[in-house]
Design an enzyme around this catalytic site. Structure first.
Site, PDB file in Angstrom:
ATOM      1  N   GLU A  50       0.870  -1.159   0.000  1.00 61.43           N
ATOM      2  CA  GLU A  50       0.000   0.000   0.000  1.00 61.43           C
ATOM      3  C   GLU A  50       0.907   1.209   0.000  1.00 61.43           C
ATOM      4  OE1 GLU A  50      -3.997  -0.807   2.322  1.00 61.43           O
ATOM      5  OE2 GLU A  50      -2.715   0.644   3.284  1.00 61.43           O
ATOM      6  N   ASP A  61      -5.536  10.009   9.643  1.00 57.26           N
ATOM      7  CA  ASP A  61      -4.281   9.423  10.080  1.00 57.26           C
ATOM      8  C   ASP A  61      -3.812   9.977  11.411  1.00 57.26           C
ATOM      9  OD1 ASP A  61      -3.333   7.549   7.974  1.00 57.26           O
ATOM     10  OD2 ASP A  61      -3.661   9.309   6.716  1.00 57.26           O
ATOM     11  N   TYR A 176     -11.138  -3.244   3.468  1.00 54.75           N
ATOM     12  CA  TYR A 176     -10.186  -2.889   4.518  1.00 54.75           C
ATOM     13  C   TYR A 176     -10.985  -2.663   5.787  1.00 54.75           C
ATOM     14  CZ  TYR A 176      -6.182  -0.216   6.483  1.00 54.75           C
ATOM     15  OH  TYR A 176      -5.136   0.254   7.241  1.00 54.75           O
TER      16      TYR A 176
END
Lengths: 272, 411
Positions: A50, A61, A176
């Site tokens: 990734e 994040d 995911y």
């Protein structure tokens, strides 16, 4: 030809193995190092790479990947630069699937069609746009699909059944699973809870499920290796790179050793 | 030809009935967040739309606006300023007279009532100038909720009186050191807190941006400004104004004033962005004047961004306008031409700050001073029987240190 992601997942399923997906931010700490580190990841046992597209405002994040993004941008990395890294990697490796992961705005700035076309030509296989849920995916998804790219979507512990249906409409490759409520690299994963959720999601999802956000160690990877089809590790790798920022040889060696440990933990957990 | 969304693809709906069910104003708005927040946003939407149909909720909100905030705020005829400028009659919508000194509290009361309905015991907020942080800390104190306010480290420096006010009100103020250390980074950090603590935490966004339903919810709570102004204009002047003027950072005070007038097509609407050192220098905070559409903080809107889609650093003398995006409804109003957007530089805003203080005895916030600066330009070009309503969105006490230091005075 099948997409590399599908190929890889079907090979691993046949072998009864859990995929190891490793994340690095493109251009952190510099473009040449990223390409080299990508090869290190593969050598040490990663099945999918990734590759993070740096963004000035990486809202989903945690501090580790934020810092990686800031370093990459300070080095002048751009989405075009990311695709160049993919092309360079492909000069030496035609088999490992590459998933580009990032936020929508840089992709929108390039234009969806141009991005999809150039990403496919460069040799990317999938795209995960963190801030694009299925509700907003239609236009960008049609461009990705038209160029043979798979769009990876996030699912979360609090995703309802109807939301999963929405994901199924556009998702391909794998999904995911965000194993903790939080940002990347935050709290550690609760294996029991994850395994239970994954079992529920399986009833609705036929795609492979990767588990990420909060997997920091071979132990935490092993704990969820049997319920997931893939384990995704990012922040822990970047942390190692940060720690050895001044010595590239050690950086590479330490990353390889960590990834090899993850690989061993996954294979061990599946064999047990 | 790129397949990126384009306004031309969308049929023009009635501006007043926007957004659509998915939170879109034309191509703008929407819900661009990671999956973990989609469930909580859907829940918020449910609770919010039920509340807006619940007479008990609406009565409580109105009660609080009347007795806690002190509404209605006056519509004040600035006679001396009007005379001095020699043109249109200038009326100030006195949001500076609200409790906590700005329009922000209209929204924080509404959202705190929603938070209470959802059983959340902790609220978080981002703040630039500190006005929204103070307004959030205020309502949190009143409702007995824990409160954490994220504020860019640079803004903490330039708005220190507000930081202390928040602390006096029991809030924890968290300095944000990432990125440009201003409002956008505080918003990123608040989003990260929210996604990590979503079960017990309500995120009180301070402006008409963010993922749906925030732009519509904040607008609805702020529309009290425009509804009052419209009624007061009819009562006091006997007609609607010719022009509305408000400053636009994220755009909550502006949309609050503008929205109730959208169907009054004869009323001209002007939003004033922060021109910083000048649009031509690139050091400004004026995405509608000099940016282009993109996606940030959960919605599609005009953004200050570079060629590669990275968000550009912004600059304004006013921390409350120092933001690279703008509410999606403003983006829509710009594209449809219903509203116009202009930019005013730091120096002009400062001059307007001093002028209003000396001419009317009102010290305006530096944010509102941008709107005043544009009025200074506009009014002389209009006839004396014409009317401008300008939103005086906040008072300037918080800015006196900054203004003093620009004049070389240390307090």
């Amino acid at each position: 030809m099948d997409n590399r992601i599908d190929q890889r997942f079907s090979e691993l399923a046949n072998d009864g193995r859990c995929a190891l997906i490793t994340y690095v931010t493109a251009g952190d700490p510099g473009p040449d190092i990223t390409t080299a580190i990508m090869h290190s990841l593969v050598d040490a046992g990663a099945d999918v790479i990734e590759l993070g597209i740096p963004f000035s405002d990486p809202m989903a994040d945690g501090p580790i990947i934020q810092r990686a993004s800031e370093r990459a941008l300070a080095e002048g990395m751009s989405l075009r630069g990311v695709l160049k890294i993919v092309r360079r990697f492909r000069e030496e490796n035609m088999t490992i699937p590459i998933v580009l992961m990032g936020y929508l705005n840089p992709i929108e700035a390039m234009g969806y069609e141009r991005f999809a076309e150039q990403a496919a030509v460069a040799g990317a296989d999938g795209v995960l746009i963190v801030d694009v849920p299925p509700e907003e995916a239609k236009i960008v998804n049609s461009q990705l699909v038209a160029h043979g790219l798979e769009q990876i979507f996030l699912i979360a512990p609090n995703s309802s059944k109807s939301r999963i249906d929405g994901v199924c409409e556009f998702a391909s490759g794998f999904v995911y699973y965000v194993s903790v409520k939080g940002v990347t690299g935050s709290k550690s994963v609760d294996a029991l809870e994850v395994n239970q959720h994954i079992a529920e999601f399986r009833q609705q999802l036929s795609l492979p499920i990767g588990i990420g956000f909060g997997i920091k160690s071979p132990e935490s990877a092993a704990a969820v290796a049997c319920s997931g089809d893939a384990i995704i590790v990012g922040s822990a790798i970047i942390e190692i790179m940060e720690r050895h920022a001044d010595d590239f040889t050690t950086m590479r060696r330490e990353v390889e050793s960590f990834v090899a440990q993850l690989r061993g933990a996954l294979d061990g957990a599946r064999a047990a | 030809m790129s397949a990126t969304p384009n306004t031309r693809d969308i049929e023009a709906p009635d501006p007043v009935n926007l957004p659509d069910l998915a939170g879109h104003f034309g191509i703008y708005g929407g819900k661009f967040v990671a999956e973990t927040l989609m469930g909580p946003l859907a829940e918020l939407e449910r609770v919010y739309s039920a509340a807006m149909r619940d007479p008990e909720f609406l009565a409580e909100f109105e009660q609080d606006l009347a007795h806690y905030v002190g509404r209605p705020s006056p519509l004040y005829h600035a006679r001396r300023l009007s005379r001095e400028l020699g043109g249109a009659q200038i009326y100030l919508k006195r949001e500076d007279l609200n409790h906590t000194g700005a329009h922000k509290v209209n929204n924080t009361i509404g959202q705190a009532l929603i938070a209470r309905r959802m059983g959340k015991g902790r609220v978080i907020a981002e703040t630039g100038a500190g006005q929204h942080g103070v307004a959030t800390a205020t309502v949190a104190a009143r409702f007995g909720m824990r409160c954490v306010v994220y504020m860019g480290a640079e803004d903490i420096q330039r708005q220190s009186p507000n930081v202390y006010r928040m602390k006096l009100l029991g809030a924890e103020v968290v300095p944000v050191e990432s990125g440009s250390r201003t409002l956008k980074d505080a918003l990123n950090e608040a989003m990260r807190d929210w996604v990590s603590n979503v079960d017990d935490t309500f995120y009180i966004i301070g402006t008409v941006a963010g993922p749906h339903p925030y732009p519509v919810m904040v607008r609805d709570f702020q529309c009290v400004i425009g509804r009052e102004a419209r009624r007061q204009s009819l009562e006091q002047i006997g007609r609607l104004p010719d022009v509305l003027v408000a400053c636009v950072g994220g755009g909550s005070n502006a949309i609050g004033l503008f929205h109730p007038f959208l169907n009054d097509v004869e009323v001209k609407i002007i939003g004033v962005e922060a021109g910083g050192d000048g649009i031509e220098t690139g050091r400004h905070s004026a995405p509608l004047s000099a940016g282009r559409p993109g996606v940030l903080h959960g919605n599609r809107t005009y953004l200050m961004q570079d060629e590669d889609g990275q968000i550009k650093p912004t600059h304004s003398i006013s921390a409350g306008l120092d933001y690279p995006g703008v509410g999606p409804e403003h983006a829509w109003l710009k594209d449809t031409g219903r509203a116009q957007y202009v930019a005013v530089n730091d120096d002009a805003a400062l001059a307007a700050f001093h002028q209003l203080a000396l001419c009317e005895g009102i010290i305006p916030a530096l944010e509102s001073s941008h709107a005043m600066a544009y009025v200074n330009e506009l009014a002389p070009r209009m006839a004396v029987d014409q009317v401008i309503i300008v939103n005086l969105s906040g008072r300037g006490d918080k800015d006196i240190q900054m203004v003093a230091s620009r004049s070389g005075i240390s307090l």
